[in-house]
Design a protein around this motif. Sequence first.
Motif, PDB file in Angstrom:
ATOM      1  N   PHE A  86       0.837  -1.199   0.000  1.00  0.00           N
ATOM      2  CA  PHE A  86       0.000   0.000   0.000  1.00  0.00           C
ATOM      3  C   PHE A  86       0.873   1.251   0.000  1.00  0.00           C
ATOM      4  CE2 PHE A  86      -1.783   3.337   2.779  1.00  0.00           C
ATOM      5  CZ  PHE A  86      -2.898   3.695   2.048  1.00  0.00           C
ATOM      6  N   GLN A 126      -8.139   6.770   0.978  1.00  0.00           N
ATOM      7  CA  GLN A 126      -8.524   6.037  -0.228  1.00  0.00           C
ATOM      8  C   GLN A 126      -9.109   4.665   0.073  1.00  0.00           C
ATOM      9  OE1 GLN A 126      -5.765   8.005  -0.394  1.00  0.00           O
ATOM     10  NE2 GLN A 126      -5.638   8.924  -2.412  1.00  0.00           N
ATOM     11  N   THR A 127      -8.932   4.157   1.287  1.00  0.00           N
ATOM     12  CA  THR A 127      -9.454   2.836   1.626  1.00  0.00           C
ATOM     13  C   THR A 127     -10.873   2.899   2.175  1.00  0.00           C
ATOM     14  OG1 THR A 127      -8.650   2.833   3.934  1.00  0.00           O
ATOM     15  CG2 THR A 127      -7.098   2.149   2.213  1.00  0.00           C
ATOM     16  N   GLU A 153      -2.763  -4.222   4.840  1.00  0.00           N
ATOM     17  CA  GLU A 153      -3.559  -5.388   5.197  1.00  0.00           C
ATOM     18  C   GLU A 153      -2.779  -6.691   5.067  1.00  0.00           C
ATOM     19  OE1 GLU A 153      -7.291  -5.500   3.221  1.00  0.00           O
ATOM     20  OE2 GLU A 153      -7.953  -3.554   4.011  1.00  0.00           O
ATOM     21  N   LYS A 168      -7.448   0.711  -8.195  1.00  0.00           N
ATOM     22  CA  LYS A 168      -6.448   0.214  -7.257  1.00  0.00           C
ATOM     23  C   LYS A 168      -5.183   1.058  -7.231  1.00  0.00           C
ATOM     24  CE  LYS A 168      -7.917  -4.607  -7.802  1.00  0.00           C
ATOM     25  NZ  LYS A 168      -7.482  -5.970  -8.207  1.00  0.00           N
ATOM     26  N   LYS A 200      -3.140   2.098  -4.198  1.00  0.00           N
ATOM     27  CA  LYS A 200      -4.133   2.532  -3.214  1.00  0.00           C
ATOM     28  C   LYS A 200      -4.448   1.442  -2.198  1.00  0.00           C
ATOM     29  CE  LYS A 200      -6.747   5.990  -5.823  1.00  0.00           C
ATOM     30  NZ  LYS A 200      -8.100   6.338  -6.327  1.00  0.00           N
ATOM     31  N   ARG A 201      -4.009   0.228  -2.500  1.00  0.00           N
ATOM     32  CA  ARG A 201      -4.159  -0.909  -1.599  1.00  0.00           C
ATOM     33  C   ARG A 201      -3.046  -1.887  -1.934  1.00  0.00           C
ATOM     34  NH1 ARG A 201      -7.852  -5.496  -3.929  1.00  0.00           N
ATOM     35  NH2 ARG A 201      -5.904  -6.484  -3.317  1.00  0.00           N
ATOM     36  N   ILE A 203      -8.961  -0.440   9.758  1.00  0.00           N
ATOM     37  CA  ILE A 203      -8.211   0.048   8.599  1.00  0.00           C
ATOM     38  C   ILE A 203      -6.783   0.449   8.962  1.00  0.00           C
ATOM     39  CG2 ILE A 203     -10.232   0.792   7.328  1.00  0.00           C
ATOM     40  CD1 ILE A 203      -9.772   3.606   8.276  1.00  0.00           C
TER      41      ILE A 203
END
Length: 274
Positions: free
Chosen positions: A50, A117-118, A178, A105, A92-93, A170
């Motif tokens: 991320f 953004q999440t 994550e 993404k 973004k992830r 988050i």
Amino acid sequence: MRLKSLMMTILGVGLAGGAVMIAQEQLRRSQAAADPTIVRVVAAAEEIPFGSPIEGHKLTAIDWPADSVPAGVFTSFEDVLPTAGVDPRRAKRALAQGEILLASKVSDFGEKVTIVQTLGENNRAMAINVDAQTGVGGFVTPGDFVDIVLTQGKNESLRAVTILQNIRVIGVDQTADEDVDQPGIARTVTVEVTPDQGQRLALAQKAGQLSLSLRSLHIQEDKPLEAIRLSDILLEKSPVAEGAPKPIVKVRRGTTDVQEVPVAGNPANATVSN
């Protein structure tokens, strides 16, 4: 020494640029001669954390059925990689190796990537103060879902109630990745909430102590939970279900007479007489 370092830097940039050009050319050739039912799309050649920049050596091209290409897919490296003097796109992830790149993404060129953004549409990010006990021993990581329990009162008035259910974590301290799976004792946990849930959470933090309850992956349905008081668990009798079999002991009298006697109270304190 400085000249040598400069030459090595220039060489590295040149090699990276050459690799991108070769990959782009391979993509063009494969698309020109490809089966019309197959599309070559841009994917991650390695894991991209991320917020990390999207660079040429992190990308590859893979075949994808033309009739099931997702919206926002990239079919050209030029659409993903920046031109000279332009800041790169960022993830973004977290992107897994082999995962296709979608516009949703990755950021725009030079766009700042943050935890915002999440978030889902119209949702908010809110932090909760935790410690080893209230934060599930550090086993909560970004991407987990939790219930939030409020404990309030003193002595006989002490009570606990679940105020929010199925809340997505988050961030843990300053980490929003994550893919992190290593437990660690956190001081703050950031959760995603609706505006209404955010108000409830703000009041609850002032009213008492908040604890996180880590949810199973297999919970199908949430049901309202009533508050429980200290008096509800300080029972005169142990919580044995009605109709449950009672413990017994066998009492032998003499050499042949054996009787089974139900035990009242704590079996550990039962006595056997002959």
